[in-house]
Write an enzyme that holds these catalytic residues in place. Structure first.
Site, PDB file in Angstrom:
ATOM      1  N   ALA A   1      -3.935  -5.194  -5.444  1.00 34.70           N
ATOM      2  CA  ALA A   1      -3.347  -5.136  -4.102  1.00 34.70           C
ATOM      3  C   ALA A   1      -4.129  -5.985  -3.111  1.00 34.70           C
ATOM      4  CB  ALA A   1      -3.289  -3.689  -3.614  1.00 34.70           C
TER       5      ALA A   1
ATOM      6  N   TYR B   1      -9.136 -11.405   1.059  1.00 35.44           N
ATOM      7  CA  TYR B   1     -10.402 -12.149   1.041  1.00 35.44           C
ATOM      8  C   TYR B   1     -10.618 -12.830  -0.310  1.00 35.44           C
ATOM      9  CZ  TYR B   1     -15.384 -12.892   2.177  1.00 35.44           C
ATOM     10  OH  TYR B   1     -16.611 -13.434   2.441  1.00 35.44           O
TER      11      TYR B   1
ATOM     12  N   ASP C   1      -2.022  -5.462   8.607  1.00 33.38           N
ATOM     13  CA  ASP C   1      -2.604  -4.989   7.348  1.00 33.38           C
ATOM     14  C   ASP C   1      -3.868  -4.156   7.572  1.00 33.38           C
ATOM     15  OD1 ASP C   1      -0.680  -6.101   5.708  1.00 33.38           O
ATOM     16  OD2 ASP C   1      -1.703  -8.019   5.556  1.00 33.38           O
TER      17      ASP C   1
ATOM     18  N   TYR D   1      -8.490 -14.143  -2.389  1.00 28.97           N
ATOM     19  CA  TYR D   1      -7.716 -15.395  -2.506  1.00 28.97           C
ATOM     20  C   TYR D   1      -8.320 -16.485  -1.639  1.00 28.97           C
ATOM     21  CZ  TYR D   1      -3.490 -18.244  -3.157  1.00 28.97           C
ATOM     22  OH  TYR D   1      -2.599 -19.238  -3.486  1.00 28.97           O
ATOM     23  N   SER D   2      -8.804 -16.118  -0.468  1.00 30.70           N
ATOM     24  CA  SER D   2      -9.460 -17.100   0.407  1.00 30.70           C
ATOM     25  C   SER D   2     -10.731 -17.650  -0.238  1.00 30.70           C
ATOM     26  CB  SER D   2      -9.806 -16.463   1.759  1.00 30.70           C
ATOM     27  OG  SER D   2      -8.643 -16.060   2.443  1.00 30.70           O
TER      28      SER D   2
ATOM     29  N   ASP E   1     -23.228 -17.278  -1.431  1.00 30.19           N
ATOM     30  CA  ASP E   1     -23.086 -16.620  -0.134  1.00 30.19           C
ATOM     31  C   ASP E   1     -22.701 -15.154  -0.310  1.00 30.19           C
ATOM     32  OD1 ASP E   1     -23.789 -18.805   1.347  1.00 30.19           O
ATOM     33  OD2 ASP E   1     -21.772 -19.268   2.058  1.00 30.19           O
TER      34      ASP E   1
END
Length: 253
Positions: free
Chosen positions: A151, A156, A43, A158-159, A143
């Site tokens: 897209a 990141y 990706d 979703y994490s 943080d």
């Protein structure tokens, strides 16, 4: 009609070997002459290829020679012209980032997945959030925070516990990264046309860096983010395996 194909590969040995095999079998042309660009890698390399070829008319068809390969198709040497002829096109508009550093320098960058702000020291970041000129959050202690496209919503975003967005949705995800105050605030869904501005509070004590698809700017004072509708990245997928299907499937893993 013969499809003119340009092959591009990441530096990974498995990707370079795939490129050599495909060029031997199908030939190849420079990207400027191609009808379709085939990107071989993961990706990250797909994002690099889309950025590098955004001024060219040829769409990009990726084949996975990396790890996750969310933006890629399954790798196979067989019947590549047939697969390309049957492929379905998705259009993605990138985000535009305008980052102003503490010394007043202005940096511009584009992001297909997300623009993120991350603390760049031991102290939590303090961010002020303005949307379309209206102050929406006086102080977010965290943080970091990010704006993700549909897209990029499975990356990141979703994490960081942000939502997965349907590919056709005219919304962006604003997601907080490890928020401390307001505690457990996870972010918001914003209209695609929204202009989002982050101001860094106390940047000397609490430095923050901004990142647009791995294009990083340290010591930012403010970051403005908006969708760039005039740039259209064209990505090809095998039938039934486009971004819409992948976004749905990812939510049931």
């Amino acid at each position: 009609m013969t499809i003119r194909i340009a092959f591009s590969a990441s530096s990974a040995p498995i990707a370079q070997a795939a490129k050599e095999a495909l060029v031997r079998r199908y030939g190849g042309v420079p990207v400027e002459e191609a009808d379709i660009i085939v990107a071989l890698g993961g990706d990250g390399f797909m994002l690099q290829t889309l950025h590098a070829t955004q001024e060219l008319p040829a769409p990009v068809y990726g084949m996975n020679r990396g790890t996750v390969g969310f933006l890629m198709n399954e790798y196979s040497e067989a019947d590549l012209p047939g697969r390309l002829a049957r492929a379905e096109e998705e259009i993605i508009n990138p985000l535009s980032m305008k980052a102003v550093t503490v010394d007043g320098t202005v940096h511009h960058a584009l992001a297909i997945n997300e623009v993120s702000l991350i603390r760049n020291g031991p102290q939590a970041a303090k961010l002020r959030i303005t949307i379309d000129g209206r102050l929406r959050m006086k102080e977010l202690v965290c943080d970091g925070a990010l704006i993700a496209t549909p897209a990029g919503s499975t990356a990141y975003n979703y994490s960081a516990h942000g939502p997965i967005l349907p590919i056709g949705a005219d919304v962006l995800a604003l997601t907080a990264i490890a928020p401390f105050r307001p505690r457990r605030w996870r972010g918001a869904l914003l209209p695609k046309k929204a202009i989002v501005k982050f101001d860094v509070i106390d940047s000397g004590k609490r430095p923050v860096m901004a990142d647009a698809d791995s294009s990083s700017v340290p010591n930012v004072a403010s970051v403005e983010i908006r969708v760039e509708p005039d740039i259209k990245h064209k990505i090809l997928f095998d039938p039934g395996h486009g971004l819409e299907e992948r976004l749905i499937r990812e939510q049931f893993v």
